[in-house]
Scaffold this motif. Structure first.
Motif, PDB file in Angstrom:
ATOM      1  N   GLY A  51       0.814  -1.216   0.000  1.00 41.01           N
ATOM      2  CA  GLY A  51       0.000   0.000   0.000  1.00 41.01           C
ATOM      3  C   GLY A  51       0.839   1.253   0.000  1.00 41.01           C
ATOM      4  N   HIS A  52       1.916   1.253   0.792  1.00 40.32           N
ATOM      5  CA  HIS A  52       2.808   2.409   0.838  1.00 40.32           C
ATOM      6  C   HIS A  52       3.423   2.664  -0.531  1.00 40.32           C
ATOM      7  CE1 HIS A  52       6.620   4.564   1.679  1.00 40.32           C
ATOM      8  NE2 HIS A  52       5.910   5.179   2.595  1.00 40.32           N
ATOM      9  N   ALA A  53       3.839   1.597  -1.216  1.00 43.38           N
ATOM     10  CA  ALA A  53       4.436   1.751  -2.548  1.00 43.38           C
ATOM     11  C   ALA A  53       3.427   2.320  -3.536  1.00 43.38           C
ATOM     12  CB  ALA A  53       4.957   0.398  -3.045  1.00 43.38           C
ATOM     13  N   MET A  54       2.180   1.871  -3.441  1.00 41.06           N
ATOM     14  CA  MET A  54       1.137   2.397  -4.335  1.00 41.06           C
ATOM     15  C   MET A  54       0.897   3.878  -4.075  1.00 41.06           C
ATOM     16  SD  MET A  54      -1.693  -0.611  -3.858  1.00 41.06           S
ATOM     17  CE  MET A  54      -1.314  -2.346  -4.164  1.00 41.06           C
ATOM     18  N   LEU A  55       0.782   4.246  -2.805  1.00 41.37           N
ATOM     19  CA  LEU A  55       0.423   5.620  -2.459  1.00 41.37           C
ATOM     20  C   LEU A  55       1.592   6.583  -2.587  1.00 41.37           C
ATOM     21  CD1 LEU A  55      -1.862   4.969   0.648  1.00 41.37           C
ATOM     22  CD2 LEU A  55      -2.545   5.402  -1.720  1.00 41.37           C
ATOM     23  N   ALA A  56       2.814   6.083  -2.503  1.00 40.37           N
ATOM     24  CA  ALA A  56       3.987   6.951  -2.658  1.00 40.37           C
ATOM     25  C   ALA A  56       4.048   7.560  -4.052  1.00 40.37           C
ATOM     26  CB  ALA A  56       5.261   6.169  -2.365  1.00 40.37           C
ATOM     27  N   ARG A  57       3.335   6.969  -4.998  1.00 42.82           N
ATOM     28  CA  ARG A  57       3.310   7.481  -6.375  1.00 42.82           C
ATOM     29  C   ARG A  57       2.210   8.509  -6.592  1.00 42.82           C
ATOM     30  NH1 ARG A  57       1.835   2.373  -9.226  1.00 42.82           N
ATOM     31  NH2 ARG A  57       2.006   3.632 -11.132  1.00 42.82           N
ATOM     32  N   VAL A  58       1.393   8.756  -5.567  1.00 39.80           N
ATOM     33  CA  VAL A  58       0.265   9.684  -5.698  1.00 39.80           C
ATOM     34  C   VAL A  58       0.726  11.109  -5.405  1.00 39.80           C
ATOM     35  CG1 VAL A  58      -2.022  10.297  -4.839  1.00 39.80           C
ATOM     36  CG2 VAL A  58      -1.375   7.885  -5.059  1.00 39.80           C
ATOM     37  N   PRO A  59       0.669  12.001  -6.371  1.00 39.88           N
ATOM     38  CA  PRO A  59       1.102  13.382  -6.133  1.00 39.88           C
ATOM     39  C   PRO A  59       0.259  14.054  -5.055  1.00 39.88           C
ATOM     40  CG  PRO A  59       0.839  12.941  -8.484  1.00 39.88           C
ATOM     41  CD  PRO A  59       0.218  11.787  -7.763  1.00 39.88           C
ATOM     42  N   GLY A  60       0.917  14.710  -4.116  1.00 39.76           N
ATOM     43  CA  GLY A  60       0.208  15.514  -3.127  1.00 39.76           C
ATOM     44  C   GLY A  60      -0.233  14.786  -1.878  1.00 39.76           C
ATOM     45  N   LEU A  61      -0.035  13.461  -1.799  1.00 45.18           N
ATOM     46  CA  LEU A  61      -0.439  12.746  -0.598  1.00 45.18           C
ATOM     47  C   LEU A  61       0.568  13.015   0.519  1.00 45.18           C
ATOM     48  CD1 LEU A  61      -2.645  10.811   0.428  1.00 45.18           C
ATOM     49  CD2 LEU A  61      -1.100   8.924  -0.084  1.00 45.18           C
ATOM     50  N   SER A  62       0.060  13.316   1.695  1.00 42.90           N
ATOM     51  CA  SER A  62       0.925  13.768   2.788  1.00 42.90           C
ATOM     52  C   SER A  62       1.738  12.634   3.402  1.00 42.90           C
ATOM     53  CB  SER A  62       0.063  14.403   3.888  1.00 42.90           C
ATOM     54  OG  SER A  62      -0.664  13.396   4.577  1.00 42.90           O
ATOM     55  N   PRO A  63       2.869  12.964   4.021  1.00 48.95           N
ATOM     56  CA  PRO A  63       3.660  11.960   4.747  1.00 48.95           C
ATOM     57  C   PRO A  63       2.870  11.306   5.874  1.00 48.95           C
ATOM     58  CG  PRO A  63       4.960  13.949   4.380  1.00 48.95           C
ATOM     59  CD  PRO A  63       3.554  14.273   3.967  1.00 48.95           C
ATOM     60  N   ILE A  64       1.913  12.026   6.446  1.00 48.08           N
ATOM     61  CA  ILE A  64       1.093  11.460   7.520  1.00 48.08           C
ATOM     62  C   ILE A  64       0.321  10.252   7.008  1.00 48.08           C
ATOM     63  CG2 ILE A  64      -0.958  11.880   8.960  1.00 48.08           C
ATOM     64  CD1 ILE A  64       0.018  14.751   9.308  1.00 48.08           C
ATOM     65  N   ALA A  65      -0.350  10.407   5.874  1.00 50.02           N
ATOM     66  CA  ALA A  65      -1.133   9.309   5.308  1.00 50.02           C
ATOM     67  C   ALA A  65      -0.232   8.136   4.923  1.00 50.02           C
ATOM     68  CB  ALA A  65      -1.925   9.796   4.095  1.00 50.02           C
ATOM     69  N   LEU A  66       0.932   8.429   4.387  1.00 52.88           N
ATOM     70  CA  LEU A  66       1.871   7.368   4.000  1.00 52.88           C
ATOM     71  C   LEU A  66       2.380   6.614   5.225  1.00 52.88           C
ATOM     72  CD1 LEU A  66       3.907   9.289   1.270  1.00 52.88           C
ATOM     73  CD2 LEU A  66       2.372   7.351   0.887  1.00 52.88           C
ATOM     74  N   ASP A  67       2.666   7.334   6.294  1.00 49.83           N
ATOM     75  CA  ASP A  67       3.170   6.703   7.513  1.00 49.83           C
ATOM     76  C   ASP A  67       2.106   5.789   8.131  1.00 49.83           C
ATOM     77  OD1 ASP A  67       5.136   6.465   9.744  1.00 49.83           O
ATOM     78  OD2 ASP A  67       3.542   7.443  10.877  1.00 49.83           O
ATOM     79  N   ILE A  68       0.857   6.234   8.154  1.00 51.97           N
ATOM     80  CA  ILE A  68      -0.229   5.425   8.698  1.00 51.97           C
ATOM     81  C   ILE A  68      -0.391   4.150   7.878  1.00 51.97           C
ATOM     82  CG2 ILE A  68      -2.754   5.339   8.919  1.00 51.97           C
ATOM     83  CD1 ILE A  68      -2.588   8.293   9.821  1.00 51.97           C
ATOM     84  N   THR A  69      -0.313   4.279   6.569  1.00 50.81           N
ATOM     85  CA  THR A  69      -0.451   3.110   5.693  1.00 50.81           C
ATOM     86  C   THR A  69       0.653   2.086   5.951  1.00 50.81           C
ATOM     87  OG1 THR A  69      -1.489   4.465   3.980  1.00 50.81           O
ATOM     88  CG2 THR A  69      -0.562   2.356   3.285  1.00 50.81           C
ATOM     89  N   LEU A  70       1.873   2.570   6.125  1.00 51.54           N
ATOM     90  CA  LEU A  70       3.013   1.670   6.291  1.00 51.54           C
ATOM     91  C   LEU A  70       3.117   1.091   7.701  1.00 51.54           C
ATOM     92  CD1 LEU A  70       5.615   0.480   5.010  1.00 51.54           C
ATOM     93  CD2 LEU A  70       6.812   2.552   5.791  1.00 51.54           C
TER      94      LEU A  70
END
Length: 412
Positions: free
Chosen positions: A233-252
């Motif tokens: 999920g983190h790899a998928m969302l890391a490619r999304v422009p504008g998604l915050s580090p907070i959302a990425l951290d929660i996903t991972l």
């Protein structure tokens, strides 16, 4: 095409690509949205901006707005070829009654479940998550929690086992939003945590259905596959422009545990962020209180008691206790038995005394019959003399449907 315009050129039908400054420097929940009313223009003007960026592929251009007279409300196109009007949402905390908010909450849950379902399908097809589709739904959930947190939490607590797969993400989003609000985190942080909550399990789209939906105990090899979903999920969302580090951290990190026995990184407690610890608590709570084909959900009260046990090792004790203060000892949506022998569904919390919420009673266990629904505030002086909660109950034991009585008078 991104174009910079003067504030005087802003018209209905234009799509704002960016507002200057950060998220808290203006009265909107997003920096990007479609202008749908003169009120939007007034608020942006009052915020003191002189120049803005618009996206002419998603809305009107300067010359188009002039030809239309500035009054046409245009819809932003989506990746599916249809169009949807994405009205900006003002960040306010204007309270709403439970009855009023329930109607909005029902629509929000339906929209959010459909979105999560569509996103999972898109990801399986190799498509990127489109933030413009996710943001309005999260805005709606944040707004609902701010107006009246009980409405969404009551309805999500009463979900059925067939709803779990996609409503789990909606539940985590709503609960995490309420949790952030209760501990005093900023509006911006709360919003981005909500995004992370809604998207936290997107990596499960990469898990084969026969493992993801297996109606029995997973083998060690199958569980190893399940454990890949945070990184996927983190790899998928890391490619999304504008998604915050907070959302990425929660996903991972929502499956990391304070004793270092979580995954994917086996991080010790001090290395896990506060929001990841909060997301882990919310994720566990929603999972163990949900009915699934292979798992009977715990009552909310029993789930919280179990989580207090786990807080000695796996979950953050400080955050588990804060979560209980947030949702109550008998969370909204819980079925409880009163001293009088009546059953009721909890519909509102009492911040001064978590043992005395407001309850809609509807069933008498002594006669095993439905009774005329009645709303009882257990903190009121009249109720305190003869009524109190004796215990939490499982609806299946009495074959009752608490969701029918969230609003007093709904007896069908």
């Amino acid at each position: 095409m991104i174009k910079t315009i003067e504030i005087s050129q802003l018209r209905i039908g234009m799509y704002l690509h960016a507002l200057p400054g950060n998220w808290t420097s203006h009265p909107f929940l997003r920096n990007r949205f479609l202008i749908t009313a003169e009120e939007d223009i007034r608020k942006i003007t009052d915020a003191g901006f002189s120049r803005l960026e618009i996206d002419t592929e998603k809305g009107a251009d300067v010359h188009v707005a002039s030809q239309d007279g500035g009054g046409e409300n245009k819809a932003a196109p989506t990746a599916h070829g249809s169009s949807v009007t994405l009205a900006p949402v003002t960040f306010t905390e204007t309270p709403a009654s439970l009855s009023d908010e329930l109607a909005r909450a029902k629509v929000l849950i339906s929209q959010a479940e459909r979105l999560v379902r569509d996103l999972a399908q898109d990801v399986r097809l190799g498509k990127l998550v489109e933030l413009d589709r996710v943001e309005p739904v999260v805005e709606g959930i944040v707004g609902s929690i701010l107006r009246n947190p009980n409405a969404l939490l009551v309805l999500l607590q009463l979900k059925k086992k067939d709803d779990y797969t996609f409503l789990h993400s909606v539940g985590v989003c709503a609960l995490l939003t309420a949790f952030c609000r209760s501990v005093g985190l900023s509006a911006e942080t709360t919003y981005h945590a909500g995004l992370g909550g809604l998207l936290h399990d997107i990596g499960k789209a990469s898990i084969p259905d026969e493992i993801l939906n297996k109606p029995g105990r997973l083998t060690e090899a199958e569980f190893d596959v399940i454990k890949t979903h945070p990184e996927a999920g983190h790899a998928m969302l890391a490619r999304v422009p504008g998604l915050s580090p907070i959302a990425l951290d929660i996903t991972l990190r929502h499956h990391e545990r304070c004793d270092g026995n979580g995954y994917p990184g086996a991080l010790p407690g001090p290395e896990i962020s506060e929001l990841a610890k909060m997301a882990a608590i919310v994720d566990v709570y929603d999972a163990i209180t949900s009915e699934r084909c292979y798992h009977r959900g715990m009552t909310p009260a029993n789930a919280l008691a179990k989580m207090l046990e786990w807080s000695k090792v796996q979950l953050s004790d400080e955050h588990v206790r804060a979560f209980i203060r947030c949702i109550g000892i008998f969370p909204s949506g819980s079925l409880v038995r009163l001293a009088s022998g009546r059953l009721g569904v909890v519909v509102e919390q009492n911040s001064e005394n978590l043992l005395k919420p407001t309850v809609n009673v509807f069933f008498n266990v002594k006669s095993n019959t439905y009774i005329k629904p009645e709303r009882i505030d257990l903190a009121s002086s009249g109720a305190a003399e003869h009524e109190r909660i004796m215990c939490a109950e499982n609806p299946q034991r009495w074959k009752v449907e608490p969701h029918r009585f969230v609003e007093v008078g709904q007896m069908t």
